[in-house]
Write an enzyme that holds these catalytic residues in place. Structure first.
Site, PDB file in Angstrom:
ATOM      1  N   SER A   1      -9.255   1.352   3.435  1.00 19.94           N
ATOM      2  CA  SER A   1      -8.476   2.198   2.543  1.00 19.94           C
ATOM      3  C   SER A   1      -7.430   1.441   1.729  1.00 19.94           C
ATOM      4  CB  SER A   1      -7.766   3.279   3.355  1.00 19.94           C
ATOM      5  OG  SER A   1      -6.878   2.696   4.317  1.00 19.94           O
TER       6      SER A   1
ATOM      7  N   LYS B   1       0.843  -1.200   0.000  1.00 18.83           N
ATOM      8  CA  LYS B   1       0.000   0.000   0.000  1.00 18.83           C
ATOM      9  C   LYS B   1       0.875   1.246   0.000  1.00 18.83           C
ATOM     10  CE  LYS B   1      -3.777   1.816   2.954  1.00 18.83           C
ATOM     11  NZ  LYS B   1      -4.579   1.466   4.153  1.00 18.83           N
TER      12      LYS B   1
ATOM     13  N   SER C   1      -9.483  -1.318   7.427  1.00 17.86           N
ATOM     14  CA  SER C   1      -8.982  -1.089   6.074  1.00 17.86           C
ATOM     15  C   SER C   1      -8.335  -2.295   5.418  1.00 17.86           C
ATOM     16  CB  SER C   1      -8.008   0.090   6.061  1.00 17.86           C
ATOM     17  OG  SER C   1      -8.698   1.298   6.297  1.00 17.86           O
TER      18      SER C   1
END
Length: 407
Positions: free
Chosen positions: A116, A39, A140
């Protein structure tokens, strides 16, 4: 090895510049032969950690070293395919980024991947990589895992080194990961988690309020998974009731907001960044949280923690739907429904407020869309939880259902 995606890597949230220049492992190791992505909140040496926002990119310098979690995976023999898209500052559960787009949800086309850690989930579900690093503060990793039909772990708070990772709310932030198979989820855990002897988990405690609050069909879709847990020899306790999850979600919202503002308030006021309206509004609301609200929320959190510790004791596992519903349609979060967000937080706040590990298992389908079963264990029982998840995965052939398997 991951299969080649049909579409371009960008559609799966992979930064194209990184996809063209992967990083080879430092040596052979337990993860040799596997590829991964990270990420975009993880530092990668020589690159600015973008954190989903162009003004964050503009106001920060390139990282001087890889985040320790990334470095550990490279040392263990995994190949870094690139970095993946995130919601802005990791402050959303939707997965739609105003500036850089929305990664595809390969298992639910036309719907959000969840956030996210949106790009990480998409890249794994799309077969670009074997596993991917994400972060989980409010859900997330767990929510995208549920929406995209993946295995995903949020570890015990503090179990994995979070240095070199853009923080959101440090009291709740964790480093987690996704995999398409239970076996790979366990292999990564053996590298990233602290070593320890596996101790069996023996009792399942369903969270009645979470099953009752879930959308029609979710509980029914997960019922076969509960039967498989019983078939593995776990005893079922009476369902836990009266946990006041709505109040717990509100307490979580207050405590997280206060943390977010302490972490990013100065940057937000100084930079006045271009942000999605709902995320900017969430930051402005965070600036208004009072000390009295924080104190009340902390008392609520302490009461929940005591109740959860009692339910888990030394060998228990809490069980609930990872998310209350299937993935929302694309665009549905442009004007987010606060009530819907709070319903999601009611499912994710237990692990967050209590600092507990939670795994999401892709074991249900509702109208052809994936839903995850969440299992929460006691603090530090991450490896035990992964062993249980691995047993469940083996029971269903280990791999998340294929695109055509909607049973």
């Amino acid at each position: 090895m991951a299969r080649a995606p049909v579409e371009s890597p960008e559609r799966f949230g992979l930064d194209p510049s990184f996809a063209r220049d992967p990083r080879d492992p430092c040596s052979d190791g337990p993860l040799s032969g596997l590829s991964f992505a990270a990420k975009e909140v993880f530092d990668l040496a020589g690159h600015v950690t973008r954190s989903g926002n162009p003004d964050w990119l503009r106001t920060h310098a390139p990282a001087t070293a890889d985040a320790p979690a990334v470095a550990r995976l490279l040392e263990a023999g995994a190949r870094l395919r690139g970095r993946t898209l995130s919601d802005e500052l990791a402050f959303s559960l939707a997965g739609e980024n105003l500036h850089y787009g929305t990664p595809l949800n390969p298992r639910a086309p036309g719907r959000v991947p969840g956030g996210s850690s949106s790009g990480s989930a998409s890249a794994v579900a799309g077969g670009c990589v074997d596993f991917a690093l994400g972060t989980d503060t409010s859900g997330s990793v767990r929510i995208p895992a549920s929406y995209c039909g993946l295995y995903g772990l949020r570890p015990t708070h503090g179990a994995i080194d979070a240095r070199g990772v853009t923080p959101l709310a440090p009291a709740f932030d964790t480093v987690g990961w996704f995999a398409a198979t239970g076996a790979v989820l366990e292999r990564v855990g053996a590298v990233l988690l602290p070593p320890g002897e596996i101790r069996p988990l023996r009792r399942i405690v369903p969270i009645a309020d979470a099953f009752d609050d879930a959308a029609p069909g979710v509980a029914a879709a997960l019922r076969p998974a509960l039967r498989r847990l019983a078939a593995l020899g776990l005893a079922f306790d009476a369902p836990a009731q009266g946990l006041a999850l709505a109040a717990a979600a509100q307490a979580y919202r207050v405590l997280q907001s206060a943390e977010v503002w302490r972490t990013h308030g100065e940057w937000f006021e100084r930079t006045r960044p271009s942000m999605a309206p709902e995320i900017a509004a969430r930051l402005r609301a965070a600036s208004q949280v009072t000390a009295r609200e924080v104190d009340a929320a902390q008392r609520e959190a302490d009461a929940l923690r005591a109740r959860i510790d009692d339910l888990l004791a030394h060998d228990g596992v809490l069980c609930l739907p990872t998310a209350p519903d299937v993935a929302p349609l694309l665009g549905a979060s442009a004007q987010p429904d606060a009530q819907t967000r709070m319903r999601v937080l009611a499912h994710t706040c237990i692990a967050g407020l209590c600092g507990l590990p939670q795994v999401s298992l892709p074991l249900g389908w509702v109208d052809g869309l994936p839903v995850g079963l969440g299992l929460i264990a006691g603090r530090g029982r991450d490896r035990d939880l992964l062993a249980l998840a691995g047993s469940m995965a083996s029971d269903v052939g280990n791999k998340a259902p294929s695109f055509g398997d909607r049973g």
